[in-house]
Design a protein around this motif. Structure first.
Motif, PDB file in Angstrom:
ATOM      1  N   VAL A   1       0.849  -1.193   0.000  1.00 14.00           N
ATOM      2  CA  VAL A   1       0.000   0.000   0.000  1.00 14.00           C
ATOM      3  C   VAL A   1       0.885   1.243   0.000  1.00 14.00           C
ATOM      4  CG1 VAL A   1      -1.764   1.307   1.255  1.00 14.00           C
ATOM      5  CG2 VAL A   1      -1.833  -1.206   1.255  1.00 14.00           C
ATOM      6  N   ALA A   2       0.724   2.097  -1.035  1.00 13.22           N
ATOM      7  CA  ALA A   2       1.409   3.390  -1.090  1.00 13.22           C
ATOM      8  C   ALA A   2       0.641   4.339  -0.181  1.00 13.22           C
ATOM      9  CB  ALA A   2       1.450   3.902  -2.519  1.00 13.22           C
ATOM     10  N   LEU A   3       1.299   4.863   0.839  1.00 10.00           N
ATOM     11  CA  LEU A   3       0.627   5.661   1.861  1.00 10.00           C
ATOM     12  C   LEU A   3       0.346   7.072   1.363  1.00 10.00           C
ATOM     13  CD1 LEU A   3       2.553   4.442   5.023  1.00 10.00           C
ATOM     14  CD2 LEU A   3       0.515   3.489   3.931  1.00 10.00           C
ATOM     15  N   ALA A   4      -0.882   7.514   1.571  1.00  9.89           N
ATOM     16  CA  ALA A   4      -1.352   8.812   1.078  1.00  9.89           C
ATOM     17  C   ALA A   4      -0.494   9.958   1.612  1.00  9.89           C
ATOM     18  CB  ALA A   4      -2.812   9.017   1.487  1.00  9.89           C
ATOM     19  N   GLY A   5      -0.124  10.876   0.709  1.00 14.65           N
ATOM     20  CA  GLY A   5       0.596  12.072   1.090  1.00 14.65           C
ATOM     21  C   GLY A   5       2.043  11.859   1.487  1.00 14.65           C
ATOM     22  N   THR A   6       2.606  10.676   1.201  1.00 16.87           N
ATOM     23  CA  THR A   6       3.998  10.384   1.578  1.00 16.87           C
ATOM     24  C   THR A   6       4.698   9.706   0.407  1.00 16.87           C
ATOM     25  OG1 THR A   6       3.693   8.106   2.370  1.00 16.87           O
ATOM     26  CG2 THR A   6       3.204   9.883   3.942  1.00 16.87           C
ATOM     27  N   ASP A   7       5.986   9.469   0.591  1.00 17.19           N
ATOM     28  CA  ASP A   7       6.764   8.682  -0.367  1.00 17.19           C
ATOM     29  C   ASP A   7       7.010   7.276   0.191  1.00 17.19           C
ATOM     30  OD1 ASP A   7       8.475   9.410   1.689  1.00 17.19           O
ATOM     31  OD2 ASP A   7      10.157   9.913   0.381  1.00 17.19           O
ATOM     32  N   LEU A   8       6.125   6.812   1.062  1.00 15.88           N
ATOM     33  CA  LEU A   8       6.272   5.527   1.750  1.00 15.88           C
ATOM     34  C   LEU A   8       5.274   4.499   1.244  1.00 15.88           C
ATOM     35  CD1 LEU A   8       6.431   7.039   5.340  1.00 15.88           C
ATOM     36  CD2 LEU A   8       8.376   6.146   4.050  1.00 15.88           C
ATOM     37  N   ARG A   9       5.659   3.221   1.367  1.00 14.23           N
ATOM     38  CA  ARG A   9       4.690   2.152   1.097  1.00 14.23           C
ATOM     39  C   ARG A   9       4.946   0.998   2.067  1.00 14.23           C
ATOM     40  NH1 ARG A   9       8.297   1.388  -2.945  1.00 14.23           N
ATOM     41  NH2 ARG A   9       8.932  -0.732  -3.383  1.00 14.23           N
ATOM     42  N   THR A  10       3.836   0.417   2.525  1.00 18.28           N
ATOM     43  CA  THR A  10       3.914  -0.718   3.435  1.00 18.28           C
ATOM     44  C   THR A  10       3.740  -2.006   2.649  1.00 18.28           C
ATOM     45  OG1 THR A  10       1.546  -0.568   3.873  1.00 18.28           O
ATOM     46  CG2 THR A  10       3.005   0.529   5.440  1.00 18.28           C
ATOM     47  N   THR A  11       4.288  -3.094   3.197  1.00 16.62           N
ATOM     48  CA  THR A  11       4.112  -4.420   2.606  1.00 16.62           C
ATOM     49  C   THR A  11       3.673  -5.372   3.705  1.00 16.62           C
ATOM     50  OG1 THR A  11       6.442  -5.006   2.982  1.00 16.62           O
ATOM     51  CG2 THR A  11       5.874  -4.057   0.832  1.00 16.62           C
ATOM     52  N   TYR A  12       2.851  -6.336   3.322  1.00 16.43           N
ATOM     53  CA  TYR A  12       2.344  -7.343   4.251  1.00 16.43           C
ATOM     54  C   TYR A  12       2.444  -8.696   3.566  1.00 16.43           C
ATOM     55  CZ  TYR A  12       0.089  -2.971   5.658  1.00 16.43           C
ATOM     56  OH  TYR A  12      -0.159  -1.662   5.980  1.00 16.43           O
TER      57      TYR A  12
END
Length: 184
Positions: A98-109
């Protein structure tokens, strides 16, 4: 022959490895990770089986995420709002990113059987899949490996969680000493 192979390795591969490592070490510090998480990926406050262990170099050993206790079939939630950038299989395991809204970050599960598709918008706490049975990543025990990336660099996913989600245990009321009791 062995001596020639060592020379070829030393002349070609070693400088490349040193250049990549030096470039990685000289990168400017990245901006801090905002504490925008609003939920753990599983459960309310799951036990962490294995924490974040950053590698010393780009290709060095380490643990590029956090493993949290989970049960097969348990819902997996997005820790923060964003857009699903990947939902599918990688090396035989289900992965949701998931690319996190308003950031340059993404989480993985992982390992997760996705209930979302690439491009879906998700809210913090929204279910993105269920924990797959097996648990090869955690030595046979079911778990979710939760990662966080900024570009291609992994960072500690626990930084996403605000203190009220990280701190364990219930609030406790302590006695107030030296204050007179009300009369009545």
């Amino acid at each position: 022959m062995r001596r020639a192979m060592r020379w070829v390795w030393a002349a070609t591969v070693l400088p490349l490895v040193l250049a990549v490592t030096a470039a990685w070490a000289d990168d400017p510090p990245s901006p801090p990770v905002p504490a925008i998480g609003r939920a753990w990926p599983v459960g309310v406050r799951p036990a962490v089986l294995r924490g974040w262990e950053p590698p010393a170099t780009v290709y060095g050993p380490g643990h590029r995420g956090v493993d949290v206790v989970a049960s097969a079939g348990e819902p997996v939630r997005a820790v923060a709002a964003g857009r699903v950038s990947y939902a599918g299989r990688v090396a035989g395991r289900g992965v949701v990113s998931v690319a996190l809204a308003g950031t340059d970050l993404r989480t993985t599960y992982e390992p997760v059987t996705a209930t979302v598709r690439k491009g879906d918008e998700v809210a913090a706490g929204e279910v993105v899949g269920t924990v797959e049975p097996g648990g090869a990543h955690c030595g046979g025990r079911a778990c979710v490996h939760w990662g966080l990336l900024r570009g291609e660099v992994y960072v500690n996913p626990l930084l996403l969680l605000p203190p009220w989600l990280l701190n364990g245990g219930p609030s406790r009321l302590l006695p107030v000493l030296g204050v007179p009791l009300p009369e009545g």
